[in-house]
Design a protein around this motif. Structure first.
Motif, PDB file in Angstrom:
ATOM      1  N   PRO A 181      30.133  28.957  -1.676  1.00 59.14           N
ATOM      2  CA  PRO A 181      28.722  28.862  -1.265  1.00 59.14           C
ATOM      3  C   PRO A 181      28.130  27.460  -1.397  1.00 59.14           C
ATOM      4  N   VAL A 182      28.430  26.770  -2.485  1.00 59.82           N
ATOM      5  CA  VAL A 182      27.862  25.429  -2.659  1.00 59.82           C
ATOM      6  C   VAL A 182      28.540  24.437  -1.721  1.00 59.82           C
ATOM      7  N   MET A 183      29.813  24.659  -1.409  1.00 64.40           N
ATOM      8  CA  MET A 183      30.495  23.776  -0.466  1.00 64.40           C
ATOM      9  C   MET A 183      29.938  23.947   0.946  1.00 64.40           C
ATOM     10  N   GLU A 184      29.636  25.182   1.293  1.00 66.34           N
ATOM     11  CA  GLU A 184      29.040  25.435   2.609  1.00 66.34           C
ATOM     12  C   GLU A 184      27.662  24.790   2.722  1.00 66.34           C
ATOM     13  N   ALA A 185      26.907  24.816   1.644  1.00 68.96           N
ATOM     14  CA  ALA A 185      25.591  24.176   1.652  1.00 68.96           C
ATOM     15  C   ALA A 185      25.736  22.663   1.823  1.00 68.96           C
ATOM     16  N   PHE A 186      26.754  22.079   1.185  1.00 68.07           N
ATOM     17  CA  PHE A 186      27.013  20.641   1.320  1.00 68.07           C
ATOM     18  C   PHE A 186      27.370  20.296   2.762  1.00 68.07           C
ATOM     19  N   THR A 187      28.240  21.083   3.369  1.00 65.50           N
ATOM     20  CA  THR A 187      28.643  20.836   4.755  1.00 65.50           C
ATOM     21  C   THR A 187      27.452  20.950   5.702  1.00 65.50           C
ATOM     22  N   GLU A 188      26.617  21.947   5.477  1.00 61.49           N
ATOM     23  CA  GLU A 188      25.442  22.130   6.326  1.00 61.49           C
ATOM     24  C   GLU A 188      24.498  20.927   6.232  1.00 61.49           C
ATOM     25  N   GLU A 189      24.390  20.356   5.027  1.00 63.92           N
ATOM     26  CA  GLU A 189      23.469  19.227   4.823  1.00 63.92           C
ATOM     27  C   GLU A 189      24.039  17.907   5.323  1.00 63.92           C
ATOM     28  N   THR A 190      25.370  17.730   5.210  1.00 66.62           N
ATOM     29  CA  THR A 190      25.963  16.420   5.496  1.00 66.62           C
ATOM     30  C   THR A 190      26.879  16.387   6.707  1.00 66.62           C
ATOM     31  N   GLY A 191      27.357  17.540   7.148  1.00 69.91           N
ATOM     32  CA  GLY A 191      28.338  17.567   8.225  1.00 69.91           C
ATOM     33  C   GLY A 191      29.756  17.306   7.753  1.00 69.91           C
ATOM     34  N   ILE A 192      29.941  17.101   6.470  1.00 73.07           N
ATOM     35  CA  ILE A 192      31.267  16.825   5.915  1.00 73.07           C
ATOM     36  C   ILE A 192      31.952  18.139   5.557  1.00 73.07           C
ATOM     37  N   GLU A 193      33.129  18.368   6.129  1.00 71.92           N
ATOM     38  CA  GLU A 193      33.867  19.596   5.848  1.00 71.92           C
ATOM     39  C   GLU A 193      34.524  19.525   4.470  1.00 71.92           C
ATOM     40  N   VAL A 194      34.596  20.662   3.804  1.00 72.58           N
ATOM     41  CA  VAL A 194      35.254  20.742   2.502  1.00 72.58           C
ATOM     42  C   VAL A 194      36.417  21.723   2.599  1.00 72.58           C
ATOM     43  N   ASN A 195      37.603  21.248   2.271  1.00 69.90           N
ATOM     44  CA  ASN A 195      38.805  22.075   2.306  1.00 69.90           C
ATOM     45  C   ASN A 195      39.249  22.379   0.876  1.00 69.90           C
ATOM     46  N   LEU A 196      39.345  23.671   0.551  1.00 70.63           N
ATOM     47  CA  LEU A 196      39.692  24.095  -0.803  1.00 70.63           C
ATOM     48  C   LEU A 196      41.129  24.590  -0.856  1.00 70.63           C
ATOM     49  N   ALA A 197      41.897  24.069  -1.803  1.00 69.66           N
ATOM     50  CA  ALA A 197      43.247  24.553  -2.049  1.00 69.66           C
ATOM     51  C   ALA A 197      43.285  25.128  -3.460  1.00 69.66           C
ATOM     52  N   TYR A 198      43.439  26.453  -3.553  1.00 68.69           N
ATOM     53  CA  TYR A 198      43.460  27.130  -4.851  1.00 68.69           C
ATOM     54  C   TYR A 198      44.839  26.978  -5.468  1.00 68.69           C
ATOM     55  N   ILE A 199      44.899  26.362  -6.650  1.00 66.24           N
ATOM     56  CA  ILE A 199      46.159  26.143  -7.356  1.00 66.24           C
ATOM     57  C   ILE A 199      45.996  26.726  -8.757  1.00 66.24           C
ATOM     58  N   GLU A 200      46.552  27.889  -8.967  1.00 68.81           N
ATOM     59  CA  GLU A 200      46.345  28.590 -10.239  1.00 68.81           C
ATOM     60  C   GLU A 200      47.029  27.880 -11.394  1.00 68.81           C
ATOM     61  N   GLU A 201      48.247  27.360 -11.163  1.00 70.52           N
ATOM     62  CA  GLU A 201      49.002  26.685 -12.208  1.00 70.52           C
ATOM     63  C   GLU A 201      49.712  25.469 -11.617  1.00 70.52           C
ATOM     64  N   GLY A 202      50.006  24.494 -12.472  1.00 70.43           N
ATOM     65  CA  GLY A 202      50.805  23.353 -12.051  1.00 70.43           C
ATOM     66  C   GLY A 202      50.061  22.299 -11.264  1.00 70.43           C
ATOM     67  N   ILE A 203      48.749  22.220 -11.456  1.00 70.34           N
ATOM     68  CA  ILE A 203      47.972  21.266 -10.678  1.00 70.34           C
ATOM     69  C   ILE A 203      48.336  19.823 -11.048  1.00 70.34           C
ATOM     70  N   VAL A 204      48.594  19.559 -12.322  1.00 72.28           N
ATOM     71  CA  VAL A 204      48.984  18.207 -12.745  1.00 72.28           C
ATOM     72  C   VAL A 204      50.332  17.834 -12.144  1.00 72.28           C
ATOM     73  N   GLU A 205      51.293  18.745 -12.246  1.00 74.78           N
ATOM     74  CA  GLU A 205      52.627  18.484 -11.715  1.00 74.78           C
ATOM     75  C   GLU A 205      52.584  18.226 -10.207  1.00 74.78           C
ATOM     76  N   ARG A 206      51.736  18.953  -9.513  1.00 77.65           N
ATOM     77  CA  ARG A 206      51.631  18.759  -8.066  1.00 77.65           C
ATOM     78  C   ARG A 206      51.059  17.385  -7.733  1.00 77.65           C
ATOM     79  N   LEU A 207      50.001  16.996  -8.438  1.00 77.06           N
ATOM     80  CA  LEU A 207      49.406  15.689  -8.183  1.00 77.06           C
ATOM     81  C   LEU A 207      50.386  14.566  -8.532  1.00 77.06           C
ATOM     82  N   GLN A 208      51.133  14.727  -9.603  1.00 80.33           N
ATOM     83  CA  GLN A 208      52.106  13.702  -9.981  1.00 80.33           C
ATOM     84  C   GLN A 208      53.226  13.612  -8.950  1.00 80.33           C
ATOM     85  N   ALA A 209      53.675  14.757  -8.442  1.00 80.58           N
ATOM     86  CA  ALA A 209      54.754  14.751  -7.454  1.00 80.58           C
ATOM     87  C   ALA A 209      54.297  14.133  -6.133  1.00 80.58           C
TER      88      ALA A 209
END
Length: 334
Positions: free
Chosen positions: A36-64
């Motif tokens: 909901p807050v991302m949609e409000a941001f897009t409506e105000e700015t025109g900037i799209e927000v893409n969400l990638a849900y990562i339940e575990e291993g977010i550090v390892e993914r960013l490092q890789a």
């Protein structure tokens, strides 16, 4: 102008148009909680927000992914998770006046690697039938033999309880914290199990009289037809430390080292601490805004007022390893 000239001009114009502005987020929060807050941001700015849900291993993914990562921002909950991500070297500092003014110093990284967005209090759920007002007022009270056989909680090694024990260490030192953990264990009605809502269910079922839990679970239970009865059986009590306030934890955001859309990402960070966005984000998640001028939802406000503990959360994160060792030494979950 001939048809051919018109077509060429149109094609050239299309090629010259900038790509759609966007921000890419890796998040451990369920997308529906922040959409909901991302949609409000897009409506105000025109900037799209893409969400990638990562339940575990977010550090390892960013490092890789390293510099090839498409992620601009990381959003997660709990100070331990934020510190782990920061310590991995995958975030960059953001020296931004808007963020610095909106987020209290105790709720952001000393190096400005992450910023709190909302807070939640770690409170006591107390039986309306079996616990009188004023019976429990401090976290220190939980170690009293008054509560022998009356407390339920999830695992002592869960991040939420480790953060609370880290706060005990910060206020009283390691030896006191070890005795406190051992005494609370002795007061348990059953072995630690389940999540925070499972503890409220146990109170409703008469298995225990009080439990540790985060405030937002009350909102989740009230929205669930089956769990409303559990929620109605308890009231929220805001304990304090004897020389402090109520323990809080956070959800937060950080800018990645790669950040291909850095300018837009910082614009989103600024938006997330604006009054309107703070109220949307906090209401959807049944949490408290970090921005002092933003109001919590009517439901959250109805739970009562409290004084947040003013210890720096980064300092609590430094105690996490000690807190885990204490929980293992006292065999809290055994």
């Amino acid at each position: 102008m001939t048809l051919r000239t018109t077509l060429l001009a149109t094609a050239a114009s299309a090629v010259a148009m900038p790509a759609l502005a966007e921000v890419n987020i890796y998040t451990t929060r369920q997308p529906e909680l922040i959409q909901p807050v991302m949609e409000a941001f897009t409506e105000e700015t025109g900037i799209e927000v893409n969400l990638a849900y990562i339940e575990e291993g977010i550090v390892e993914r960013l490092q890789a992914e390293s510099e090839r990562s498409p992620a601009d921002l990381v959003m997660t909950v709990d100070i331990a998770n934020l510190k782990q991500i920061a310590d991995a070297g995958v975030l960059q500092p953001v020296e931004n006046e808007t963020l610095m003014e909106a987020v209290p110093e105790s709720l952001r990284s000393d190096e400005n690697l992450w910023f709190g967005l909302t807070t939640r209090a770690r409170i006591v759920y107390a039986s309306k039938e079996r616990v009188e007002d004023g019976e429990v007022t401090t976290y220190e009270d939980l170690a009293s033999d008054t509560w022998e056989g009356r407390i339920c909680t999830r695992s002592g090694t869960h991040n939420y309880n480790l953060a609370l024990l880290s706060a005990v260490i910060e206020h009283h030192g390691e030896e006191y914290a070890r005795q406190w953990a051992a005494d609370v264990k002795d007061n348990l009605a059953r072995r630690p199990q389940g999540n925070d809502r499972a503890q409220v269910r146990a109170i409703w079922a008469g298995e225990c009289d009080i439990s540790l839990g985060n405030t937002y679970y009350m909102g989740l239970m009230l929205r669930n037809e089956e769990q409303q009865e559990w929620a109605d059986s308890v009231r929220i009590v805001f304990p304090e430390f004897e020389e402090g306030g109520t323990h809080v934890n956070i959800s937060g955001v950080g800018l990645t080292q790669s950040a291909p859309n850095e300018e837009e990402a910082i614009q989103l960070m600024e938006y997330l601490v604006s009054p309107g966005a703070q109220e949307i984000y906090a209401e959807v998640n049944n949490e408290y805004p970090v921005l002092e001028s933003a109001e919590p939802s009517d439901l959250v406000a109805s739970w009562g007022e409290f004084t947040p503990d003013d210890v720096n959360l980064a300092d609590l994160a430094d105690h996490r390893a000690t807190a885990l060792r204490i929980m293992e030494e006292v065999d809290f979950d055994g």
